[in-house]
Design a protein around this motif. Structure first.
Motif, PDB file in Angstrom:
ATOM      1  N   THR A  54      44.944  45.989  43.728  1.00  0.00           N
ATOM      2  CA  THR A  54      46.151  46.135  43.012  1.00  0.00           C
ATOM      3  C   THR A  54      46.973  44.767  42.799  1.00  0.00           C
ATOM      4  O   THR A  54      47.351  44.814  41.760  1.00  0.00           O
ATOM      5  N   LYS A  57      45.167  43.004  39.882  1.00  0.00           N
ATOM      6  CA  LYS A  57      45.361  43.611  38.364  1.00  0.00           C
ATOM      7  C   LYS A  57      47.097  43.608  38.188  1.00  0.00           C
ATOM      8  O   LYS A  57      46.927  43.178  36.986  1.00  0.00           O
ATOM      9  N   TRP A  58      47.740  43.612  38.925  1.00  0.00           N
ATOM     10  CA  TRP A  58      49.275  43.348  38.595  1.00  0.00           C
ATOM     11  C   TRP A  58      49.359  41.987  38.091  1.00  0.00           C
ATOM     12  O   TRP A  58      49.994  41.688  37.036  1.00  0.00           O
ATOM     13  N   ALA A  60      47.207  39.787  37.052  1.00  0.00           N
ATOM     14  CA  ALA A  60      46.164  39.598  35.607  1.00  0.00           C
ATOM     15  C   ALA A  60      46.980  40.262  34.377  1.00  0.00           C
ATOM     16  O   ALA A  60      46.793  39.827  33.460  1.00  0.00           O
ATOM     17  N   ASP A  61      47.421  41.365  34.716  1.00  0.00           N
ATOM     18  CA  ASP A  61      48.132  42.145  33.736  1.00  0.00           C
ATOM     19  C   ASP A  61      49.451  41.529  33.185  1.00  0.00           C
ATOM     20  O   ASP A  61      49.901  41.688  32.100  1.00  0.00           O
ATOM     21  N   LYS A  62      50.095  40.714  34.121  1.00  0.00           N
ATOM     22  CA  LYS A  62      51.656  40.478  34.051  1.00  0.00           C
ATOM     23  C   LYS A  62      51.867  39.040  33.578  1.00  0.00           C
ATOM     24  O   LYS A  62      52.716  38.734  32.889  1.00  0.00           O
ATOM     25  N   LYS A  65      47.143  32.821  32.152  1.00  0.00           N
ATOM     26  CA  LYS A  65      46.197  32.183  33.373  1.00  0.00           C
ATOM     27  C   LYS A  65      46.351  30.906  33.688  1.00  0.00           C
ATOM     28  O   LYS A  65      45.667  30.673  35.001  1.00  0.00           O
ATOM     29  N   LYS A  86      39.416  36.193  37.447  1.00  0.00           N
ATOM     30  CA  LYS A  86      39.933  36.876  36.369  1.00  0.00           C
ATOM     31  C   LYS A  86      40.486  35.849  35.251  1.00  0.00           C
ATOM     32  O   LYS A  86      41.132  36.187  34.386  1.00  0.00           O
TER      33      LYS A  86
END
Length: 219
Positions: A54, A57-58, A60-62, A65, A86
């Motif tokens: 979780t 993902k949070w 990586a989505d926000k 890089k 990621k």
């Protein structure tokens, strides 16, 4: 009904434990390193894989890089390895247990993940000067404050030292993501209130904090 407990008393609601001692973690990671060398096994993921996924993902989505990320109390370093996979590449992990850092480096090398790990104690007086260390876009704490709160002498003085140091490690407008199993949402917000304000709650026992309005990230 309002509580009559003082801040100092409420700080000590969680009883001390061996999990709050450096010796326990040193021995834990020495054992894990031996197991990794012998069998390639990565031991337990603190708080479990679901929560780690979780968090990953949070992030990586926000975020972009190239953002700088510090994992405070990195343990075996698996969280940063997942972020490296990621595409994140400005990753630093620190732990006050040297054996944890050795283990994290070994695992990262085996995964060909370029992550910088070093030994650092967030409660050390060496971090008192915010100009002596790098600042980051995102600070991750997955259980470190929990371990600190299990120390025998935990109280408001130690809490404030932790908060001052973490705040000094963040860039202006930096973010702090903390995961806890010792404290409720209301309790952790209370603990962080002198330096941080809550901006988001993840659908796990995780809270994201931004620097309090008007509070300089350098402390």
């Amino acid at each position: 009904m309002e509580s009559d407990k003082s801040d100092e008393e409420s700080d000590n609601d969680v009883p001390s434990s061996i999990f709050g001692t450096k010796n326990f973690w040193d021995q834990q990671y020495i054992t894990e390193l031996e197991n990794f060398k012998d069998h390639g096994d990565i031991e337990e993921i603190w708080f479990g894989k679901r929560i780690m996924d979780t968090i990953v993902k949070w992030v990586a989505d926000k975020f972009e890089k190239n953002m700088s990320i510090l994992d405070l109390g990195c343990g075996n370093g698996v969280l940063l390895i997942q972020l490296a996979q990621k595409g994140f590449h400005n990753l630093v992990g620190v732990d006050y247990s040297e054996s944890a850092v050795v283990l994290a480096r070994a695992i990262a090398d085996s995964r060909q993940a370029k992550i910088y790990y070093k030994t650092m104690d967030v409660l050390s007086d060496d971090l008192a000067d915010p100009h002596d260390h790098m600042k980051y876009d995102l600070l991750l704490d997955k259980g470190t404050f929990d371990a600190i709160s299990l120390m025998e002498d935990f109280g408001s003085a130690i809490r404030e030292r932790y908060l001052k140091t973490t705040c000094s490690l963040l860039k202006e407008n930096g973010l702090f993501l903390i995961t806890t199993c010792n404290w409720t949402s209301e309790e952790i917000v209370h603990h962080m209130a002198t330096h941080y304000s809550r901006t988001e709650v993840l659908p796990t026992p995780s809270l994201q904090f931004g620097v309090v309005s008007g509070e300089n990230a350098a402390g």
